[in-house]
Design a protein around this motif. Structure first.
Motif, PDB file in Angstrom:
ATOM      1  N   CYS A 170       2.653  54.196  31.871  1.00  0.00           N
ATOM      2  CA  CYS A 170       2.288  54.227  33.288  1.00  0.00           C
ATOM      3  C   CYS A 170       1.214  55.292  33.537  1.00  0.00           C
ATOM      4  CB  CYS A 170       3.527  54.523  34.128  1.00  0.00           C
ATOM      5  SG  CYS A 170       3.288  54.326  35.899  1.00  0.00           S
ATOM      6  N   ALA A 171       1.403  56.465  32.922  1.00  0.00           N
ATOM      7  CA  ALA A 171       0.424  57.561  33.065  1.00  0.00           C
ATOM      8  C   ALA A 171      -0.920  57.159  32.469  1.00  0.00           C
ATOM      9  CB  ALA A 171       0.951  58.826  32.388  1.00  0.00           C
ATOM     10  N   SER A 172      -0.892  56.476  31.300  1.00  0.00           N
ATOM     11  CA  SER A 172      -2.136  56.024  30.647  1.00  0.00           C
ATOM     12  C   SER A 172      -2.862  54.998  31.507  1.00  0.00           C
ATOM     13  CB  SER A 172      -1.841  55.398  29.281  1.00  0.00           C
ATOM     14  OG  SER A 172      -1.216  56.335  28.455  1.00  0.00           O
ATOM     15  N   GLN A 173      -2.082  54.045  32.053  1.00  0.00           N
ATOM     16  CA  GLN A 173      -2.686  53.010  32.897  1.00  0.00           C
ATOM     17  C   GLN A 173      -3.344  53.630  34.131  1.00  0.00           C
ATOM     18  OE1 GLN A 173      -0.290  50.101  35.174  1.00  0.00           O
ATOM     19  NE2 GLN A 173      -1.436  48.491  34.132  1.00  0.00           N
ATOM     20  N   MET A 174      -2.660  54.582  34.759  1.00  0.00           N
ATOM     21  CA  MET A 174      -3.216  55.261  35.926  1.00  0.00           C
ATOM     22  C   MET A 174      -4.489  56.024  35.564  1.00  0.00           C
ATOM     23  SD  MET A 174      -1.572  58.166  38.413  1.00  0.00           S
ATOM     24  CE  MET A 174      -0.235  57.137  38.999  1.00  0.00           C
ATOM     25  N   PHE A 175      -4.465  56.714  34.411  1.00  0.00           N
ATOM     26  CA  PHE A 175      -5.609  57.517  33.959  1.00  0.00           C
ATOM     27  C   PHE A 175      -6.846  56.631  33.796  1.00  0.00           C
ATOM     28  CE2 PHE A 175      -8.368  59.339  30.736  1.00  0.00           C
ATOM     29  CZ  PHE A 175      -8.456  60.678  31.115  1.00  0.00           C
ATOM     30  N   PHE A 176      -6.700  55.531  33.041  1.00  0.00           N
ATOM     31  CA  PHE A 176      -7.856  54.670  32.756  1.00  0.00           C
ATOM     32  C   PHE A 176      -8.296  53.864  33.975  1.00  0.00           C
ATOM     33  CE2 PHE A 176      -6.406  55.457  28.380  1.00  0.00           C
ATOM     34  CZ  PHE A 176      -7.603  55.957  27.868  1.00  0.00           C
ATOM     35  N   PHE A 177      -7.325  53.442  34.808  1.00  0.00           N
ATOM     36  CA  PHE A 177      -7.672  52.732  36.040  1.00  0.00           C
ATOM     37  C   PHE A 177      -8.494  53.644  36.957  1.00  0.00           C
ATOM     38  CE2 PHE A 177      -6.397  52.319  40.546  1.00  0.00           C
ATOM     39  CZ  PHE A 177      -7.116  51.178  40.851  1.00  0.00           C
ATOM     40  N   SER A 178      -8.052  54.900  37.122  1.00  0.00           N
ATOM     41  CA  SER A 178      -8.784  55.866  37.966  1.00  0.00           C
ATOM     42  C   SER A 178     -10.145  56.182  37.373  1.00  0.00           C
ATOM     43  CB  SER A 178      -7.981  57.162  38.128  1.00  0.00           C
ATOM     44  OG  SER A 178      -6.762  56.922  38.765  1.00  0.00           O
ATOM     45  N   LEU A 179     -10.200  56.292  36.035  1.00  0.00           N
ATOM     46  CA  LEU A 179     -11.474  56.580  35.348  1.00  0.00           C
ATOM     47  C   LEU A 179     -12.498  55.479  35.627  1.00  0.00           C
ATOM     48  CD1 LEU A 179     -13.354  57.949  33.219  1.00  0.00           C
ATOM     49  CD2 LEU A 179     -12.092  56.694  31.462  1.00  0.00           C
ATOM     50  N   PHE A 180     -12.104  54.224  35.351  1.00  0.00           N
ATOM     51  CA  PHE A 180     -13.054  53.109  35.499  1.00  0.00           C
ATOM     52  C   PHE A 180     -13.352  52.802  36.964  1.00  0.00           C
ATOM     53  CE2 PHE A 180     -11.091  51.877  31.236  1.00  0.00           C
ATOM     54  CZ  PHE A 180     -12.134  52.447  30.516  1.00  0.00           C
ATOM     55  N   GLY A 181     -12.344  52.945  37.839  1.00  0.00           N
ATOM     56  CA  GLY A 181     -12.547  52.688  39.268  1.00  0.00           C
ATOM     57  C   GLY A 181     -13.515  53.674  39.893  1.00  0.00           C
ATOM     58  N   THR A 182     -13.342  54.961  39.571  1.00  0.00           N
ATOM     59  CA  THR A 182     -14.245  55.996  40.093  1.00  0.00           C
ATOM     60  C   THR A 182     -15.652  55.803  39.539  1.00  0.00           C
ATOM     61  OG1 THR A 182     -12.362  57.510  40.096  1.00  0.00           O
ATOM     62  CG2 THR A 182     -14.538  58.489  40.391  1.00  0.00           C
TER      63      THR A 182
END
Length: 313
Positions: free
Chosen positions: A98-110
């Motif tokens: 869950c933490a990894s998914q949030m990290f990469f989602f926030s990275l690519f979204g930003t």
């Protein structure tokens, strides 16, 4: 100490997004997997067309190629797991997953928000300063802008993930979303989330407002320049391209602003589920069509490549 025990007790979460509509699970599974396939194929084709035609080795297409790569990564973080949830009802996700998914989602979204700002600046320079375009948009600046976009994304995702996973989770472990979104995970915590909400509002709000300002100011100048063009044909051509870009930008910034840059963003998770489909799945799928397949240079390049391969006589 009690908070630490509660915090470490949780080893996994359950993603319950769209669970209230059991009849629609198969439909959502087919829809998500189809959209993901179109996203990957569309963006890979875009990258190949740009790579194979030396005429498209310009700053605009350099950014489009990077946008296509980003959209494949962005969609891949969310859609395959969401499809598993709907098709096999596999709703469990580990704490680290869950933490990894949030990290990469926030990275690519930003990074996507910064890319849209960079691409708007590129179009502003091309239309409003055509004589200086080659000088201003040199290769060094283009590479720097792409790297700066990723670095900004990295800073934001580190802040968001760090703050969110410093909260305590003492049950229920259910996250009312189809992926580990910052607001939804925060909502599942038993800690006081006021500081987290303020951090999200400040950091995400400044990124969204900052990048949106660059985009809309750039397009404001572009529209003024187009209006002053003497030829009706050139005005129509430039406006049709701009309208496509503006549509994508409005959908992206509108939905993201609604999700992250307003007070009480964590208070309506059901509404957020539906809205987040737009910027996580729909926009990465539409980008190659809106940005490039309406473009005569790309269509010409595609025909040329197909002729070379023997598809056309």
């Amino acid at each position: 100490k009690k908070n630490m025990e509660n915090h470490t007790k949780i080893t996994e979460f359950i993603l319950v997004g769209f669970k209230s509509h059991p009849g629609s699970q198969l439909f959502l599974s087919v829809l998500f997997s189809t959209m993901y396939a179109v996203t990957v194929v569309g963006n890979v084709c875009m990258i190949l067309i740009i790579r194979m035609d030396s005429k498209l080795h310009t700053p605009m297409y350099f950014f489009l190629e990077n946008l296509s790569t980003l959209d494949i990564c962005y969609s891949s973080v969310i859609t395959p797991r969401a499809t598993l949830i709907f098709s096999l009802d596999r709703r469990n996700i580990s704490y680290n997953g869950c933490a990894s998914q949030m990290f990469f989602f926030s990275l690519f979204g930003t990074t996507e928000a910064f890319f849209l700002a960079v691409m708007a600046y590129d179009r502003f320079t091309a239309i409003c300063n055509p004589l200086l375009y080659q000088v201003i948009m040199n290769k060094r600046l283009c590479v720097f802008m792409v790297m700066a976009s990723y670095l900004s994304g990295c800073i934001n995702c580190t802040i968001q993930t760090g703050f969110t996973f410093s909260l305590s989770f003492c049950g229920p472990k259910e996250i009312n979303h189809f992926f580990c979104d910052v607001a939804a995970v925060m909502h599942a915590s038993c800690s006081d989330t006021l500081v987290n909400e303020l951090v999200m509002l400040t950091v995400c709000g400044s990124i969204i407002v900052g990048t949106a300002l660059v985009v809309f100011i750039s397009y404001g100048y572009i529209i003024i320049t187009i209006v002053q063009m003497p030829s009706a044909e050139s005005r129509h051509k430039a406006f049709s391209t701009c309208s496509s870009h503006m549509m994508t930008i409005c959908v992206f910034f509108g939905t993201v602003f609604f999700m992250y840059a307003q007070p009480g963003a964590t208070s309506s998770p059901d509404k957020n589920n539906t809205i987040s489909i737009f910027y996580t799945i729909v926009i990465p799928m539409l980008n190659p069509f809106i940005y490039t397949l309406r473009n005569t240079e790309v269509k010409g390049s595609l025909k040329k490549q197909l002729k070379r391969k023997g598809f056309f006589w």
